[in-house]
Design a protein around this motif. Structure first.
Motif, PDB file in Angstrom:
ATOM      1  N   HIS A 232       0.833  -1.204   0.000  1.00 29.37           N
ATOM      2  CA  HIS A 232       0.000   0.000   0.000  1.00 29.37           C
ATOM      3  C   HIS A 232       0.870   1.258   0.000  1.00 29.37           C
ATOM      4  CE1 HIS A 232      -4.012  -1.873   1.525  1.00 29.37           C
ATOM      5  NE2 HIS A 232      -3.441  -2.580   0.567  1.00 29.37           N
ATOM      6  N   CYS A 256      -7.047  -0.994   7.128  1.00 30.84           N
ATOM      7  CA  CYS A 256      -6.304  -0.168   6.156  1.00 30.84           C
ATOM      8  C   CYS A 256      -6.868   1.240   6.234  1.00 30.84           C
ATOM      9  CB  CYS A 256      -6.475  -0.733   4.753  1.00 30.84           C
ATOM     10  SG  CYS A 256      -5.979   0.400   3.438  1.00 30.84           S
ATOM     11  N   GLY A 257      -5.990   2.221   6.397  1.00 28.70           N
ATOM     12  CA  GLY A 257      -6.452   3.605   6.476  1.00 28.70           C
ATOM     13  C   GLY A 257      -6.150   4.384   5.207  1.00 28.70           C
ATOM     14  N   CYS A 258      -5.783   3.681   4.137  1.00 26.51           N
ATOM     15  CA  CYS A 258      -5.494   4.365   2.874  1.00 26.51           C
ATOM     16  C   CYS A 258      -6.797   4.926   2.301  1.00 26.51           C
ATOM     17  CB  CYS A 258      -4.867   3.397   1.874  1.00 26.51           C
ATOM     18  SG  CYS A 258      -3.290   2.705   2.428  1.00 26.51           S
TER      19      CYS A 258
END
Ligand SMILES: [Zn+2]
Length: 268
Positions: A232, A256-258
């Motif tokens: 990522h 996931c903080g994307c």
């Protein structure tokens, strides 16, 4: 309502020469995850926590009496707590819905502001809540299922601890410790779920608002978290379309903080 933001932007800015405009990142505030946790998950954890003294007492009695129906008393206490959670779910589902609607309203306002500052186009009259019904319903269902799962997992761990305990004659205070840990695990998992669900719902809203605006391209924005997925991180700044996107989109993998930033492209 679908519209073509590239065309609207050209109209708003005649003579503009740019090939693309990146819409700024829209980050959901952590307080919205706390709101979800407090309103929808915490009541379930608290119900189990409140049931523990009665379960511990029934266990201690069963252990000392060892009559044939003593285990049934412990089971009745656990079933009683599970039944209480079931009744509570009727109240929690509307709370989940409220939270999802508030999150949608928040995102809509941020999207409108971000588009306005990037393009000079005000989408006010074009953005409605009803267009987001599909992602909202999905996430309401998802959270309702997760709340049930948090409760079911606590029930199973508590059940395992007491019935194993009765078989092995485990001292009451040890079993008490184990079932308290089971509830603590449920609480920790709930805070992680709430934060993850906020990311997931806002990612879904970002995708839908982008598609609604006729925008195909988006830019991967890495989460800047302390322990990122290497792949990522490597995608940070890359541009994709729905056709070229990797299998896992920003915000889809667990925790996931994307995020994806919409990119308006202008072809001459
Ligand atoms: Zn990520």
């Amino acid at each position: 309502m679908t519209y073509d933001l590239a065309t609207l932007t050209r109209r708003a800015r005649p003579g503009m020469r740019r090939k693309s405009i990146v819409i700024r990142d829209i980050a959901p505030p952590a307080t919205m995850a706390t709101d979800l946790y407090r309103a929808c998950y915490l009541p379930v954890v608290q119900t189990w926590s409140a049931a523990l003294p009665a379960i511990e007492n029934a266990y201690a009695r069963s252990l000392s009496e060892l009559t044939t129906d003593a285990p049934a008393d412990v089971k009745a206490e656990i079933d009683g707590a599970a039944e209480q959670v079931n009744r509570l779910l009727l109240l929690l589902t509307p709370q989940v819905r409220d939270w999802a609607l508030r999150t949608e309203r928040w995102y809509r306002g941020k999207w409108r502001g971000a588009v306005l500052s990037a393009t000079g186009v005000d989408l006010d009259t074009m953005l409605g809540a009803s267009d987001m019904r599909a992602p909202l319903e999905t996430h309401i269902e998802w959270n309702t299922a997760l709340i049930k799962d948090v409760s079911a997992q606590a029930q199973q761990r508590i059940g395992n601890a007491v019935f194993d305990g009765l078989r092995n004659r485990t001292p009451a205070r040890e079993v008490a410790k184990t079932i308290r840990e089971a509830v603590d695990m449920g609480r920790d998992r709930s805070t992680r779920i709430a934060s993850d669900q906020l990311n997931k719902l806002s990612s879904a809203l970002a995708d839908e608002r982008r598609r609604e605006a006729g925008i195909e391209t988006w830019r991967w924005r890495h989460s800047r978290k302390a322990h990122p997925r290497a792949d990522h991180k490597a995608r940070d700044g890359n541009e994709y379309t729905d056709a070229t996107a990797p299998e896992d989109r920003p915000g889809q993998q667990p925790y996931c903080g994307c995020r994806a930033q919409a990119v308006i492209t202008f072809d001459d």
